[in-house]
Design a protein around this motif. Structure first.
Motif: not given
Length: 295
Positions: A260-281
């Motif tokens: 999609f190109g180099k100039d993107l509004d792209l950020s990285v987030a971490v799955v929060n702990p309560t949702a992460g309990i259901h998703a797993g690592p």
């Protein structure tokens, strides 16, 4: 200037951190979990979240439990703003994924009787984790511009329809324990190489919509969905979210930039702990601007 006499609320299941909340003017509602008998309210009882340490504990066999909030806890969040003469808009994660909103509704009934001159609005993003977060960020920008409540609600309806989310689950044992995922048997989680692809539908339900062999095939499948369902992806925010798998984040972000190109509004987030309990690592997903939520 933020919208006058209106206070925004969002909850931690939307991957919003105190830093993001402060930037866009949100009050943060903490969704709790219990680990080893200790109840934790993210960013309240523990001021910071160490994702690597948290997901390492899950990798080593701990399966914490989540719980909803009491009506009294909701009241403790909302009432101080009502006392100040402010109205409330609470933008929350999908009501299809938790029973906590029954308590929220009870709390609102109590507060409306006590503060009849004030209004409390709620909006269901029909989302969770980074899909909810991108909706919060887009709405927060408008709030900071001073848009009216009516304008915010109209924009929320549009954002909810035009952002999509696709992810892969690394180990379905965690979803099996929570009962939050439909579409595939959780026994697939015992087949290490099989990675279910997950989406969030128009109703706010999480669904396993297919499966691939291996993590890298999963990343390619997510990118394929971005291409097929995306709408002007390069000119809208993109959020990559993960549960402690930084190497895969590097790989998928490189793939997205290549496509999609180099100039993107792209950020990285971490799955929060309560949702992460259901998703797993070791899970990874991407939220992006789209024609709709499903193909």
């Amino acid at each position: 200037m933020a919208t006058k006499n209106l206070t925004l609320f969002a909850d931690s299941d939307c991957d919003i951190t105190p830093e993001i909340a402060e930037k866009y003017g949100y009050r943060l509602i903490s969704m709790p979990y219990t680990m080893n008998g200790k109840e934790v309210f993210p960013y309240e009882t523990e001021k910071t979240f160490d994702p690597h340490a948290f997901y390492e504990r899950l990798r080593h066999g701990e399966i914490p439990k989540t719980a909803g909030l009491s009506p009294e806890k909701y009241i403790s969040y909302f009432e101080p703003e009502l006392q100040k003469g402010n109205d409330v808009l609470y933008i929350h994660f999908s009501s299809k994924l938790s029973g906590t909103f029954n308590a929220m509704r009870l709390a609102i009934e109590v507060l409306k009787e006590k503060y009849p001159e004030r209004t409390i609005h709620t909006f269901d993003t029909k989302a969770i984790t980074s899909l909810a977060l991108v909706i919060l960020i887009e709405t927060g920008k408008l709030y900071q511009e001073g848009k009216s409540l009516e304008e915010l609600l109209k924009a929320l309806e549009d954002f909810t329809k035009h952002y999509a989310f696709f992810a892969f689950a690394d180990d379905l044992r965690f979803f099996k324990a929570s009962g939050r995922l439909t579409g595939l048997s959780a026994t697939l989680g015992s087949i290490i190489s099989v990675k279910p692809i997950i989406s969030i539908d128009d109703e706010g339900k999480m669904d396993a919509i297919g499966k691939v062999l291996g993590r890298f095939q999963a990343l390619r499948k997510i990118l394929d969905y971005m291409v097929k369902l995306g709408d002007d992806v390069a000119n809208h925010p993109i959020i990559v979210v993960h549960s402690d798998t930084p190497e895969l984040v590097k790989r998928i972000t490189a793939m997205i930039h290549d496509k999609f190109g180099k100039d993107l509004d792209l950020s990285v987030a971490v799955v929060n702990p309560t949702a992460g309990i259901h998703a797993g690592p070791d899970c990874l997903g991407v939220a992006f601007h789209s024609k709709g939520r499903v193909l």
